[in-house]
Write a protein that holds these residues in place. Structure first.
Motif, PDB file in Angstrom:
ATOM      1  N   ALA A   1      39.623 -27.159  51.940  1.00 29.70           N
ATOM      2  CA  ALA A   1      39.138 -26.042  51.128  1.00 29.70           C
ATOM      3  C   ALA A   1      38.120 -25.245  51.922  1.00 29.70           C
ATOM      4  N   VAL A   2      38.230 -23.927  51.827  1.00 34.83           N
ATOM      5  CA  VAL A   2      37.262 -23.035  52.464  1.00 34.83           C
ATOM      6  C   VAL A   2      36.472 -22.361  51.355  1.00 34.83           C
ATOM      7  N   MET A   3      35.143 -22.571  51.371  1.00 36.80           N
ATOM      8  CA  MET A   3      34.293 -21.985  50.347  1.00 36.80           C
ATOM      9  C   MET A   3      33.353 -20.970  50.951  1.00 36.80           C
ATOM     10  N   GLY A   4      32.991 -19.990  50.160  1.00 38.18           N
ATOM     11  CA  GLY A   4      32.010 -19.031  50.640  1.00 38.18           C
ATOM     12  C   GLY A   4      31.934 -17.869  49.679  1.00 38.18           C
ATOM     13  N   PRO A   5      30.824 -17.131  49.700  1.00 36.17           N
ATOM     14  CA  PRO A   5      30.697 -15.973  48.821  1.00 36.17           C
ATOM     15  C   PRO A   5      31.647 -14.862  49.259  1.00 36.17           C
ATOM     16  N   SER A   6      31.824 -13.846  48.419  1.00 33.22           N
ATOM     17  CA  SER A   6      32.714 -12.763  48.824  1.00 33.22           C
ATOM     18  C   SER A   6      32.128 -12.077  50.045  1.00 33.22           C
ATOM     19  N   GLY A   7      32.995 -11.705  50.973  1.00 31.64           N
ATOM     20  CA  GLY A   7      32.539 -11.093  52.210  1.00 31.64           C
ATOM     21  C   GLY A   7      32.192 -12.101  53.291  1.00 31.64           C
ATOM     22  N   SER A   8      32.410 -13.393  53.031  1.00 31.90           N
ATOM     23  CA  SER A   8      32.045 -14.396  54.037  1.00 31.90           C
ATOM     24  C   SER A   8      33.154 -14.604  55.067  1.00 31.90           C
ATOM     25  N   GLY A   9      34.334 -14.033  54.806  1.00 34.86           N
ATOM     26  CA  GLY A   9      35.424 -14.147  55.774  1.00 34.86           C
ATOM     27  C   GLY A   9      36.543 -15.085  55.342  1.00 34.86           C
ATOM     28  N   LYS A  10      36.480 -15.578  54.091  1.00 35.60           N
ATOM     29  CA  LYS A  10      37.470 -16.553  53.622  1.00 35.60           C
ATOM     30  C   LYS A  10      38.905 -16.020  53.719  1.00 35.60           C
ATOM     31  N   SER A  11      39.122 -14.842  53.146  1.00 34.57           N
ATOM     32  CA  SER A  11      40.493 -14.319  53.113  1.00 34.57           C
ATOM     33  C   SER A  11      40.973 -13.939  54.504  1.00 34.57           C
ATOM     34  N   THR A  12      40.070 -13.427  55.346  1.00 32.40           N
ATOM     35  CA  THR A  12      40.426 -13.117  56.736  1.00 32.40           C
ATOM     36  C   THR A  12      40.909 -14.379  57.440  1.00 32.40           C
ATOM     37  N   LEU A  13      40.185 -15.474  57.210  1.00 31.95           N
ATOM     38  CA  LEU A  13      40.562 -16.744  57.840  1.00 31.95           C
ATOM     39  C   LEU A  13      41.968 -17.148  57.413  1.00 31.95           C
ATOM     40  N   LEU A  14      42.236 -17.021  56.108  1.00 30.59           N
ATOM     41  CA  LEU A  14      43.547 -17.413  55.585  1.00 30.59           C
ATOM     42  C   LEU A  14      44.654 -16.531  56.155  1.00 30.59           C
ATOM     43  N   ASN A  15      44.397 -15.225  56.227  1.00 32.34           N
ATOM     44  CA  ASN A  15      45.399 -14.305  56.759  1.00 32.34           C
ATOM     45  C   ASN A  15      45.706 -14.593  58.229  1.00 32.34           C
TER      46      ASN A  15
END
Lengths: 230, 169
Positions: free
Chosen positions: A37-51
């Motif tokens: 699981a990758v956790m973090g506030p919005s703008g922390s890069g979570k979705s970029t990492l997934l993409n």
């Protein structure tokens, strides 16, 4: 076996003064059968990492490996994505004019698999997650939780063993959300690999390992070894 | 946490001896609050003194069977119909620690938060594993759910602290 590996990945959106450093030197390995699981506030890069992990986006520097293959050298990225990676998003995107089983079959038909076999595979994966009875229903005849379960089935149909999930529990209540995680966890225990992005601690806690992202960098990780996590 | 009321609730289902009470108490709370047999007997004798339970005859193994009295039932009903008061809970060490760290200036608050968040997440992972393995029925699962919600609240509060402190800087 390592399924996904990010090596010193940077991703910069834009250029010059307006450049946004979405990820900075991120390294991460996810093994077969592992739920990370990758956790973090919005703008922390979570979705970029997934993409980046799924080949939907390319790193500015560093490398992404899928089953030991450097994605930078892959010509038919779309084909590789379709064959090996399944996605589940918060806004589920089931096709409303198709039944549950027809939605699940769709990626296999795109793969060139014949109708009968695609249907068998779709029924098999629906059965594995306990949704066989719902196969003939249209999306608007299912609950929000069931629709998301169908999306998971579609992401894992056929040969796909890697699932990338971006806030898959989105608007669900905690009971339906727990059920989604129970299914993802079960799929991992059966050998699939899941990389889950969430901002909700209760869902992240189903993972073998939780990685905390802050401002594009990995700030911390629970780093529980796979063996003791079961 | 009220052992007394928990035992009354069990006795309202029928007479039981001390060991039985202990086993059933732990089963229904998912062994979250282990009871030693001494606590059970101490509590039973106080409840006997207060007229909430009555000792009966010993069974063949010499164990005394207790029965709930009318006053005991009334006390149990009162317990179930009264909400628990928030201020009855003890002070929270983490809250005090963080407040001191913020006020102290010479402590790296971000680091305190980061360490705590990872530790709380590990605890949350353990609770989630316990919930997946839970086999003793819905009461046990709901007790674990309560602890999961509490750990989750702590995690959210830590994220909130981090965001607020980042703005303040």
């Amino acid at each position: 076996m390592t399924v996904v590996r990010l090596a010193e990945v940077d991703r910069v959106h834009g250029e010059g003064a307006s450049a946004v450093h979405a990820l900075k030197g991120v390294s991460l390995e996810v093994g077969a059968g592992e739920l990370v699981a990758v956790m973090g506030p919005s703008g922390s890069g979570k979705s970029t990492l997934l993409n980046l992990a799924g080949g939907l986006d390319r790193p500015t520097s560093g490398a992404v490996f899928l089953y030991d293959e450097d994605l930078a050298g892959v010509r038919d990225l779309a084909g590789l994505r379709r064959r090996q990676v399944g996605y589940v998003f918060q806004d589920l995107n089931l096709i409303t004019s198709l039944t549950a089983v027809e939605n699940v079959m769709l990626p296999r038909e795109l793969d060139g698999v014949r109708f009968r076999r695609a249907r068998q595979e779709a029924m098999a994966v629906l059965g594995e997650i306990g949704l066989a009875d719902m196969a003939g229903r249209f999306p608007d005849e299912l609950s929000g939780g069931q629709r998301q379960q169908v999306a998971i089935a579609r992401a894992l149909v056929g040969e796909r063993r890697l699932l990338l999930a971006d806030e898959p529990t989105g608007a669900l209540d905690t009971r339906a959300g727990d059920e989604i995680l129970r299914i993802l966890r079960g799929r991992c225990d059966a050998g699939a690999t899941v990389l889950l992005v969430t901002h909700e601690p209760r869902y992240a806690a189903w993972a073998d390992r939780v990685v905390f992202l802050r401002d594009g960098e990995i700030a911390d990780s629970t780093d529980v070894p796979l063996a003791s996590a079961r | 946490m009220s052992i007394r009321h928990g035992l009354l609730a069990l006795l309202s289902r029928g007479p039981r001896h001390g060991y039985q009470l202990r086993v059933e108490f732990e089963a229904s709370t998912g062994a979250t609050w282990p009871l030693n047999i001494g606590q059970v007997y101490t509590t039973l004798s106080r409840m006997e003194r207060d007229g909430l339970v009555e000792p009966g005859e010993s069974d063949e193994q010499g164990r005394v069977v207790y029965t709930i009295t009318a006053a005991g039932r009334a006390e149990m009903d009162r317990w179930f119909s009264t909400p628990v008061v928030q201020s009855d809970r003890p002070r929270d060490e983490l809250v005090i620690k963080l407040a001191m760290a913020v006020a102290g200036k010479n402590v790296d608050v971000t680091d305190v938060i980061r360490r705590q968040r990872t530790a709380t997440m590990r605890a949350l992972q353990q609770l989630t594993r316990a919930k997946r393995a839970a086999t003793e029925g819905v009461a046990q699962r709901l007790v674990l759910d309560s602890m999961i919600f509490q750990a989750e609240a702590e995690q959210r509060w830590l994220d909130h602290c981090e965001a607020v402190l980042k703005e303040e800087r």
